[in-house]
Design a protein around this motif. Sequence first.
Motif, PDB file in Angstrom:
ATOM      1  N   ARG A 124     -33.507  42.414 -15.170  1.00 38.07           N
ATOM      2  CA  ARG A 124     -32.393  42.816 -16.028  1.00 38.07           C
ATOM      3  C   ARG A 124     -31.791  41.588 -16.709  1.00 38.07           C
ATOM      4  O   ARG A 124     -31.693  40.526 -16.081  1.00 38.07           O
ATOM      5  CB  ARG A 124     -31.297  43.501 -15.210  1.00 38.07           C
ATOM      6  CG  ARG A 124     -31.762  44.700 -14.410  1.00 38.07           C
ATOM      7  CD  ARG A 124     -30.619  45.243 -13.568  1.00 38.07           C
ATOM      8  NE  ARG A 124     -30.034  44.191 -12.731  1.00 38.07           N
ATOM      9  CZ  ARG A 124     -28.859  44.295 -12.108  1.00 38.07           C
ATOM     10  NH1 ARG A 124     -28.138  45.396 -12.255  1.00 38.07           N
ATOM     11  NH2 ARG A 124     -28.402  43.301 -11.354  1.00 38.07           N
ATOM     12  N   PRO A 125     -31.386  41.695 -17.970  1.00 37.03           N
ATOM     13  CA  PRO A 125     -30.746  40.554 -18.623  1.00 37.03           C
ATOM     14  C   PRO A 125     -29.531  40.037 -17.876  1.00 37.03           C
ATOM     15  O   PRO A 125     -29.260  38.832 -17.871  1.00 37.03           O
ATOM     16  CB  PRO A 125     -30.359  41.105 -20.000  1.00 37.03           C
ATOM     17  CG  PRO A 125     -31.352  42.199 -20.260  1.00 37.03           C
ATOM     18  CD  PRO A 125     -31.614  42.809 -18.916  1.00 37.03           C
ATOM     19  N   VAL A 126     -28.790  40.926 -17.220  1.00 37.43           N
ATOM     20  CA  VAL A 126     -27.580  40.497 -16.526  1.00 37.43           C
ATOM     21  C   VAL A 126     -27.902  39.650 -15.304  1.00 37.43           C
ATOM     22  O   VAL A 126     -27.010  38.979 -14.749  1.00 37.43           O
ATOM     23  CB  VAL A 126     -26.730  41.723 -16.131  1.00 37.43           C
ATOM     24  CG1 VAL A 126     -27.345  42.455 -14.946  1.00 37.43           C
ATOM     25  CG2 VAL A 126     -25.286  41.328 -15.848  1.00 37.43           C
ATOM     26  N   ASP A 127     -29.169  39.650 -14.872  1.00 41.10           N
ATOM     27  CA  ASP A 127     -29.550  38.784 -13.760  1.00 41.10           C
ATOM     28  C   ASP A 127     -29.499  37.309 -14.151  1.00 41.10           C
ATOM     29  O   ASP A 127     -29.465  36.440 -13.270  1.00 41.10           O
ATOM     30  CB  ASP A 127     -30.957  39.140 -13.263  1.00 41.10           C
ATOM     31  CG  ASP A 127     -31.002  40.531 -12.634  1.00 41.10           C
ATOM     32  OD1 ASP A 127     -29.961  40.964 -12.102  1.00 41.10           O
ATOM     33  OD2 ASP A 127     -32.060  41.183 -12.695  1.00 41.10           O
ATOM     34  N   ASP A 128     -29.508  37.021 -15.437  1.00 40.67           N
ATOM     35  CA  ASP A 128     -29.300  35.661 -15.916  1.00 40.67           C
ATOM     36  C   ASP A 128     -27.829  35.293 -15.685  1.00 40.67           C
ATOM     37  O   ASP A 128     -26.925  35.991 -16.138  1.00 40.67           O
ATOM     38  CB  ASP A 128     -29.644  35.582 -17.406  1.00 40.67           C
ATOM     39  CG  ASP A 128     -29.577  34.176 -17.960  1.00 40.67           C
ATOM     40  OD1 ASP A 128     -28.583  33.476 -17.701  1.00 40.67           O
ATOM     41  OD2 ASP A 128     -30.506  33.781 -18.681  1.00 40.67           O
ATOM     42  N   GLU A 129     -27.599  34.196 -14.982  1.00 37.47           N
ATOM     43  CA  GLU A 129     -26.228  33.850 -14.616  1.00 37.47           C
ATOM     44  C   GLU A 129     -25.333  33.632 -15.826  1.00 37.47           C
ATOM     45  O   GLU A 129     -24.145  33.957 -15.801  1.00 37.47           O
ATOM     46  CB  GLU A 129     -26.222  32.593 -13.731  1.00 37.47           C
ATOM     47  CG  GLU A 129     -26.777  32.828 -12.337  1.00 37.47           C
ATOM     48  CD  GLU A 129     -26.621  31.599 -11.458  1.00 37.47           C
ATOM     49  OE1 GLU A 129     -26.019  30.608 -11.936  1.00 37.47           O
ATOM     50  OE2 GLU A 129     -27.079  31.639 -10.299  1.00 37.47           O
ATOM     51  N   SER A 130     -25.887  33.091 -16.903  1.00 37.85           N
ATOM     52  CA  SER A 130     -25.060  32.860 -18.088  1.00 37.85           C
ATOM     53  C   SER A 130     -24.631  34.179 -18.714  1.00 37.85           C
ATOM     54  O   SER A 130     -23.501  34.315 -19.207  1.00 37.85           O
ATOM     55  CB  SER A 130     -25.813  32.006 -19.111  1.00 37.85           C
ATOM     56  OG  SER A 130     -26.909  32.711 -19.658  1.00 37.85           O
ATOM     57  N   VAL A 131     -25.527  35.177 -18.697  1.00 38.19           N
ATOM     58  CA  VAL A 131     -25.181  36.493 -19.226  1.00 38.19           C
ATOM     59  C   VAL A 131     -24.105  37.129 -18.355  1.00 38.19           C
ATOM     60  O   VAL A 131     -23.102  37.673 -18.855  1.00 38.19           O
ATOM     61  CB  VAL A 131     -26.420  37.398 -19.310  1.00 38.19           C
ATOM     62  CG1 VAL A 131     -26.021  38.830 -19.664  1.00 38.19           C
ATOM     63  CG2 VAL A 131     -27.401  36.858 -20.329  1.00 38.19           C
ATOM     64  N   ALA A 132     -24.282  37.077 -17.050  1.00 34.38           N
ATOM     65  CA  ALA A 132     -23.300  37.656 -16.131  1.00 34.38           C
ATOM     66  C   ALA A 132     -21.943  36.979 -16.291  1.00 34.38           C
ATOM     67  O   ALA A 132     -20.897  37.640 -16.282  1.00 34.38           O
ATOM     68  CB  ALA A 132     -23.788  37.532 -14.696  1.00 34.38           C
ATOM     69  N   TYR A 133     -21.971  35.647 -16.451  1.00 31.95           N
ATOM     70  CA  TYR A 133     -20.705  34.912 -16.610  1.00 31.95           C
ATOM     71  C   TYR A 133     -19.987  35.321 -17.888  1.00 31.95           C
ATOM     72  O   TYR A 133     -18.788  35.600 -17.869  1.00 31.95           O
ATOM     73  CB  TYR A 133     -20.981  33.409 -16.630  1.00 31.95           C
ATOM     74  CG  TYR A 133     -19.772  32.590 -17.001  1.00 31.95           C
ATOM     75  CD1 TYR A 133     -18.766  32.330 -16.077  1.00 31.95           C
ATOM     76  CD2 TYR A 133     -19.624  32.084 -18.297  1.00 31.95           C
ATOM     77  CE1 TYR A 133     -17.642  31.607 -16.425  1.00 31.95           C
ATOM     78  CE2 TYR A 133     -18.506  31.354 -18.649  1.00 31.95           C
ATOM     79  CZ  TYR A 133     -17.515  31.116 -17.716  1.00 31.95           C
ATOM     80  OH  TYR A 133     -16.409  30.391 -18.068  1.00 31.95           O
ATOM     81  N   ARG A 134     -20.721  35.377 -18.988  1.00 29.77           N
ATOM     82  CA  ARG A 134     -20.075  35.705 -20.256  1.00 29.77           C
ATOM     83  C   ARG A 134     -19.603  37.152 -20.282  1.00 29.77           C
ATOM     84  O   ARG A 134     -18.559  37.468 -20.864  1.00 29.77           O
ATOM     85  CB  ARG A 134     -21.027  35.429 -21.424  1.00 29.77           C
ATOM     86  CG  ARG A 134     -21.214  33.932 -21.684  1.00 29.77           C
ATOM     87  CD  ARG A 134     -21.963  33.682 -22.952  1.00 29.77           C
ATOM     88  NE  ARG A 134     -23.350  34.072 -22.836  1.00 29.77           N
ATOM     89  CZ  ARG A 134     -24.194  34.167 -23.865  1.00 29.77           C
ATOM     90  NH1 ARG A 134     -23.748  33.936 -25.100  1.00 29.77           N
ATOM     91  NH2 ARG A 134     -25.453  34.504 -23.681  1.00 29.77           N
ATOM     92  N   LEU A 135     -20.362  38.029 -19.644  1.00 27.67           N
ATOM     93  CA  LEU A 135     -19.941  39.426 -19.575  1.00 27.67           C
ATOM     94  C   LEU A 135     -18.662  39.558 -18.745  1.00 27.67           C
ATOM     95  O   LEU A 135     -17.726  40.273 -19.120  1.00 27.67           O
ATOM     96  CB  LEU A 135     -21.067  40.265 -18.968  1.00 27.67           C
ATOM     97  CG  LEU A 135     -21.009  41.769 -19.196  1.00 27.67           C
ATOM     98  CD1 LEU A 135     -21.114  42.099 -20.674  1.00 27.67           C
ATOM     99  CD2 LEU A 135     -22.132  42.459 -18.420  1.00 27.67           C
ATOM    100  N   GLY A 136     -18.628  38.851 -17.616  1.00 32.19           N
ATOM    101  CA  GLY A 136     -17.428  38.877 -16.775  1.00 32.19           C
ATOM    102  C   GLY A 136     -16.228  38.270 -17.484  1.00 32.19           C
ATOM    103  O   GLY A 136     -15.103  38.785 -17.366  1.00 32.19           O
ATOM    104  N   ARG A 137     -16.462  37.192 -18.217  1.00 31.66           N
ATOM    105  CA  ARG A 137     -15.369  36.570 -18.964  1.00 31.66           C
ATOM    106  C   ARG A 137     -14.837  37.522 -20.031  1.00 31.66           C
ATOM    107  O   ARG A 137     -13.621  37.630 -20.233  1.00 31.66           O
ATOM    108  CB  ARG A 137     -15.847  35.272 -19.615  1.00 31.66           C
ATOM    109  CG  ARG A 137     -14.761  34.537 -20.397  1.00 31.66           C
ATOM    110  CD  ARG A 137     -15.283  33.237 -20.946  1.00 31.66           C
ATOM    111  NE  ARG A 137     -16.418  33.441 -21.857  1.00 31.66           N
ATOM    112  CZ  ARG A 137     -17.110  32.464 -22.406  1.00 31.66           C
ATOM    113  NH1 ARG A 137     -16.829  31.191 -22.113  1.00 31.66           N
ATOM    114  NH2 ARG A 137     -18.123  32.723 -23.227  1.00 31.66           N
ATOM    115  N   ALA A 138     -15.733  38.248 -20.692  1.00 31.70           N
ATOM    116  CA  ALA A 138     -15.298  39.205 -21.705  1.00 31.70           C
ATOM    117  C   ALA A 138     -14.465  40.317 -21.077  1.00 31.70           C
ATOM    118  O   ALA A 138     -13.447  40.744 -21.643  1.00 31.70           O
ATOM    119  CB  ALA A 138     -16.508  39.787 -22.428  1.00 31.70           C
ATOM    120  N   ALA A 139     -14.879  40.783 -19.910  1.00 33.20           N
ATOM    121  CA  ALA A 139     -14.117  41.837 -19.230  1.00 33.20           C
ATOM    122  C   ALA A 139     -12.731  41.330 -18.842  1.00 33.20           C
ATOM    123  O   ALA A 139     -11.725  42.040 -18.998  1.00 33.20           O
ATOM    124  CB  ALA A 139     -14.878  42.319 -17.998  1.00 33.20           C
ATOM    125  N   ALA A 140     -12.664  40.102 -18.341  1.00 37.16           N
ATOM    126  CA  ALA A 140     -11.378  39.536 -17.939  1.00 37.16           C
ATOM    127  C   ALA A 140     -10.462  39.332 -19.140  1.00 37.16           C
ATOM    128  O   ALA A 140      -9.254  39.624 -19.085  1.00 37.16           O
ATOM    129  CB  ALA A 140     -11.603  38.213 -17.204  1.00 37.16           C
TER     130      ALA A 140
END
Length: 398
Positions: free
Chosen positions: A286-302
């Motif tokens: 999954r793309p979200v398994d990439d830590e940079s993707v997960a980080y940016r997605l989490g930052r956007a949610a926050a």
Amino acid sequence: MDFAHVELSDEDSAFQTELREFLASIVTDEVIARDRATGENFDEGVHLALAERGYLERDYRPAEDGGFTAVRRRIWELEIGRAHTPWFHWGTTAMVAKSVEQFGSRELVAEVMPGVLAGRLRLCLGYTEPDGGSDVATCKTRAVRDGDGWIINGSKMFTSNAHNAQYVFLITNTDPAAPKHKSLTMFLVPLTSPGVEIQAIRTVDGDRTNITYYSDVRIPDHYRVGDVNGGWSVLREALNAEHGTVERDAEGLQKIATMTEHLLLLADGLDRVAGIVGRPDSTGRRPVDDESVAYRLGRAAARTEAARSTPEKFGRVAIAQALRELTPDLMDILGTAAVLPVGTDGAADAADDGGIEYLFRLASPMGIYGGTLEVFRNMIAQHELGLGRPNYSPIRAS
């Protein structure tokens, strides 16, 4: 105690269900598609249907005068936003109508208010001028006495919804020799008056606004709202409502800031992106398994949640900044297909059918609607932080 929820009474819960079902029946996919194509943020059929059910009048009136209670008003605002109802111009109409009721003649109130509450009459704003920017007090549109009436000449920029409205709330200069805040007079000008011309302007996000011209427009004095040269007092109340700087009640159920509806669009877009990057490919990755993707997605949610929790003029800035800063990051997460607009081949399969691309274009004018972000930052600096007025004079070389 959980402060995230309000326990609804059976009656309020039934009202929410009724409203949600009614909105689902009138805000159809066809309505949304037409609004996206026209960029008008208005649908007359939806507007008239809401009026016929009495919702517009109940939204307009205070609770003690038959309007929504604080809880039902909050339900109303949330459900209208969740349904993505194309109705942003009702807020403008209601804002102007309150000024007319407060400052207008009895003749003008009788002419306008029944049609406003029935949805037949809409009102738009004639503030900004082509060379004036956000400083509406630098008004050059002239109104000159002519017997028992007035003759108006000038032009206004960003007269949004003028082509769907029947009146424009027009700021004019009636005494060029006076200081700029003591030279203004407000009028509610019928847009069917001879000499009024409306020309469409498209913004980068596809919205339609207008430039309006006034050439020897003659109107009776009863269309004047407030005193001659007393327009700033009239306009100040309307500007406070537009900016979201009105005094808040103690119940904590008011909309937290202006333009929170736009943040709902961002939240929906973020959910769609999260769903896409959470899907495994043919290899199971999954793309979200990439830590940079997960980080940016989490930052956007926050950041989205922080903007949703920021009140008043601070929230106005936070919402616009969240849209401006997060949408390019979300497009980058989706990849090159994210630049495809809605309805384009490949957009639905590889991205989110142009949803984030639209929000990316919307983010730019979001910093202008209802006053530029610079205006709001100056308001925060001066009125909240106690700083001095900004000095825009050129820096002198030492």
